[in-house]
Enzyme design. Structure first.
Site, PDB file in Angstrom:
ATOM      1  N   GLU A 264       0.841  -1.197   0.000  1.00 22.13           N
ATOM      2  CA  GLU A 264       0.000   0.000   0.000  1.00 22.13           C
ATOM      3  C   GLU A 264       0.879   1.250   0.000  1.00 22.13           C
ATOM      4  O   GLU A 264       1.867   1.342   0.724  1.00 22.13           O
ATOM      5  CB  GLU A 264      -0.894  -0.004   1.244  1.00 22.13           C
ATOM      6  CG  GLU A 264      -1.771   1.225   1.393  1.00 22.13           C
ATOM      7  CD  GLU A 264      -2.561   1.251   2.692  1.00 22.13           C
ATOM      8  OE1 GLU A 264      -3.554   1.988   2.765  1.00 22.13           O
ATOM      9  OE2 GLU A 264      -2.182   0.525   3.646  1.00 22.13           O
ATOM     10  N   LYS A 340      -9.898   1.599  -1.723  1.00 23.96           N
ATOM     11  CA  LYS A 340     -10.013   1.298  -0.299  1.00 23.96           C
ATOM     12  C   LYS A 340     -11.363   1.820   0.173  1.00 23.96           C
ATOM     13  O   LYS A 340     -11.734   2.976  -0.082  1.00 23.96           O
ATOM     14  CB  LYS A 340      -8.869   1.972   0.466  1.00 23.96           C
ATOM     15  CG  LYS A 340      -8.727   1.551   1.917  1.00 23.96           C
ATOM     16  CD  LYS A 340      -7.446   2.153   2.504  1.00 23.96           C
ATOM     17  CE  LYS A 340      -7.179   1.665   3.914  1.00 23.96           C
ATOM     18  NZ  LYS A 340      -5.890   2.207   4.445  1.00 23.96           N
ATOM     19  N   CYS A 374      -5.322  -2.997   3.214  1.00 22.97           N
ATOM     20  CA  CYS A 374      -4.994  -2.808   4.621  1.00 22.97           C
ATOM     21  C   CYS A 374      -6.211  -2.866   5.554  1.00 22.97           C
ATOM     22  O   CYS A 374      -6.726  -3.943   5.838  1.00 22.97           O
ATOM     23  CB  CYS A 374      -4.239  -1.488   4.782  1.00 22.97           C
ATOM     24  SG  CYS A 374      -3.336  -1.337   6.351  1.00 22.97           S
TER      25      CYS A 374
END
Length: 517
Positions: A264, A340, A374
């Site tokens: 990321e 995300k 994440c």
């Protein structure tokens, strides 16, 4: 007879076995006509030798299984036993048939209790897999039915057997060997008085079956993943970062990998090329490089013949807002994106990043994949939604600063692998860049997790790196094992969900394909 005295061997039947085979069939099938003729058996052995199985004990025939090939579309529909028999009692074998049909499985009465029938069934399953056939079908007698015929219909009897309220010597055994009742067959074997002429059509599906017509659309079943545990460092230019990316892509492709994975926000050190006093402006400055990174990494994917999970980068949408987006750059030149969805408090506070609203499973030439960036992996609903779309591998590019932050990602990722029966690859960055705001420290141990079952490592960890060290990690993933564990594992999490009690679905707005983020 003691188990110590047994000397069992499983092999293919031979013509010379006929005298023993006849004695066995005459004893077991006394009520339905006894043994097949030698002509019938010899013809079957000659046409399909691999399908005729024997178990011997010191040369004595104690068990056997007869099998033919048939066309699934014909014999998965109602039929009679006579449909398998031709002129002069020749059993009809279709050499190009896509399915096995189980004719007989017999165990000598003296050898019952040793689970020899299970051995023969497992051998049939192995044969079905090795020949890449669609299924095993069998017309199963229900010899216990005559005792209940006055009080139960055939379907009621079958239901009670399946619930283990009644034991049937044949049906109970077949159900215990992963066969499912597909339909009731009427007048299947009229002379079978104990079954009252009824039978069950049983089916075992070969979950590894690959239709011949899918050869052109064939996907690899053994997939190699290479991940970069990336060292955050100061860079003087975009070219330096891309040079470092290409170095790793080149190295990973040299190992014949199907995927290269980056972490990321791997290119955030480029924020050091602008004023650090205004973090919002600095992150927008970083977003200005994303289009070039996408173009160059896509070029690398094609040039090095590898699919690249290009970590994630900051993208400025058409609405002017900032998103944290992962990119899939396929080796055929196509590009897909996964934003995300859940933004951390730090991203929201310091960089004014917003969450996207699309969730996708991507087709590749090496499996169906999902990407969760994440924090997203800490929300189990997302991985479950991807699993419902038959995801094989979940990639999790991450960036964590401390060990406890990393452990949140790790433990959640490993849970996603177990509960969704998929592989999960987590890939992070390491190192310290004190000169750049919010890049003070990094902590990572990139890893590949598997379901937790016998076909996988005992700790369900396929591979992992040395913590906080820049390095490459490789792992070979067998997608066929996922099919097996989902169908026949010690536990089957996806199959066993109580959909009668709960369900999970995306809202309509989250199915948008053209919206920002």
């Amino acid at each position: 007879m003691s188990k110590e005295a047994l000397h069992l061997n499983i092999r293919n039947l031979e013509s010379g076995d006929y005298p023993q085979l006849k004695a066995l069939m005459d004893a077991v099938y006394e009520d339905i006509g006894g043994a097949w003729s030698k002509l019938t058996i010899d013809r079957l052995i000659g046409e399909f030798p691999d399908g005729q199985l024997a178990i011997e004990d010191d040369g004595r025939l104690v068990g056997m299984a007869l099998t033919v090939r048939v066309d699934y579309d014909v014999f998965s529909n109602p039929h009679k036993y006579d449909d398998l028999i031709g002129h002069r009692d020749i059993i009809l074998n279709a050499p190009q048939g896509d399915t096995l049909y189980g004719l007989d499985v017999l165990i000598h009465p003296d050898y019952r209790g040793y689970r020899l029938g299970r051995r023969l069934y497992e051998a049939r399953k192995d044969l079905c897999r090795s020949l890449n056939l669609r299924a095993i079908l069998a017309g199963g007698r229900i010899p216990g039915y005559h005792r209940y015929a006055d009080e139960l219909s055939p379907t009621e009897y079958i239901d009670k057997v399946s619930r283990k309220e009644i034991h049937d010597p044949i049906l109970s055994f077949q159900l215990a060997n992963d066969f499912l009742v597909k339909r009731l067959l009427r007048k299947y074997l009229p002379e079978d008085e104990h079954s009252m002429g009824y039978a069950t059509l049983l089916e075992w599906n070969n979950i590894l079956f690959e239709p011949a017509e899918s050869v052109l659309a064939w996907r690899k079943q053994e997939v190699r993943v290479g991940a970069v545990q990336w060292q955050m460092r100061e860079f003087a230019s975009v070219e330096q970062v891309l040079q470092q990316v290409e170095f790793y892509v080149d190295a990973i492709s040299d190992y014949q990998s199907d995927f290269a994975v980056l972490p990321e926000l791997f290119n955030t050190p480029l924020m050091g090329l602008t004023d650090q006093s205004d973090q919002v402006q600095a992150i927008r400055f970083l977003a200005g490089f994303t289009a070039r990174f996408k173009e160059e990494i896509s070029r690398m994917a094609v040039s090095y013949n590898i699919n690249i999970i290009a970590g994630s980068m900051i993208e400025q949408g058409e609405d002017g807002r900032l998103y944290n987006v992962a990119y899939l750059c396929r080796r055929d030149g196509s590009i897909d994106r996964q934003p995300k969805l859940h933004i951390t408090p730090q991203e929201r506070r310091d960089w004014v990043i917003e969450g996207g609203d699309s969730l996708t499973v991507f087709d590749t030439d090496a499996g169906r994949i999902g990407i969760l960036i994440c924090y997203d992996v800490e929300f189990p609903e997302l991985a479950r939604l991807l699993a419902e779309q038959e995801m094989d591998i979940l990639f999790v590019p991450f960036w964590t600063d401390t060990k406890n932050s990393y452990l949140r990602v790790r433990h959640c990722a490993q849970a996603r692998a177990i509960e969704n029966e998929c592989y999960v690859v987590v890939c992070g960055s390491v190192g310290n860049v004190p000169s750049i705001e919010n890049l003070d420290v990094q902590y990572a141990q990139s890893s590949v997790f598997s379901p937790s079952d016998f076909a996988f490592p005992h700790d369900a960890v396929m591979s992992e790196t040395t913590p906080n060290t820049e390095m490459l990690m490789f792992s070979d993933l067998d997608l066929r094992r996922l099919k097996v564990v989902r169908s026949e594992g010690s536990v089957t999490n996806l199959k066993d969900r109580r959909k009668d009690l709960f369900d999970l679905r995306l809202r309509d707005w989250s199915l948008k394909s053209g919206g920002q983020g």
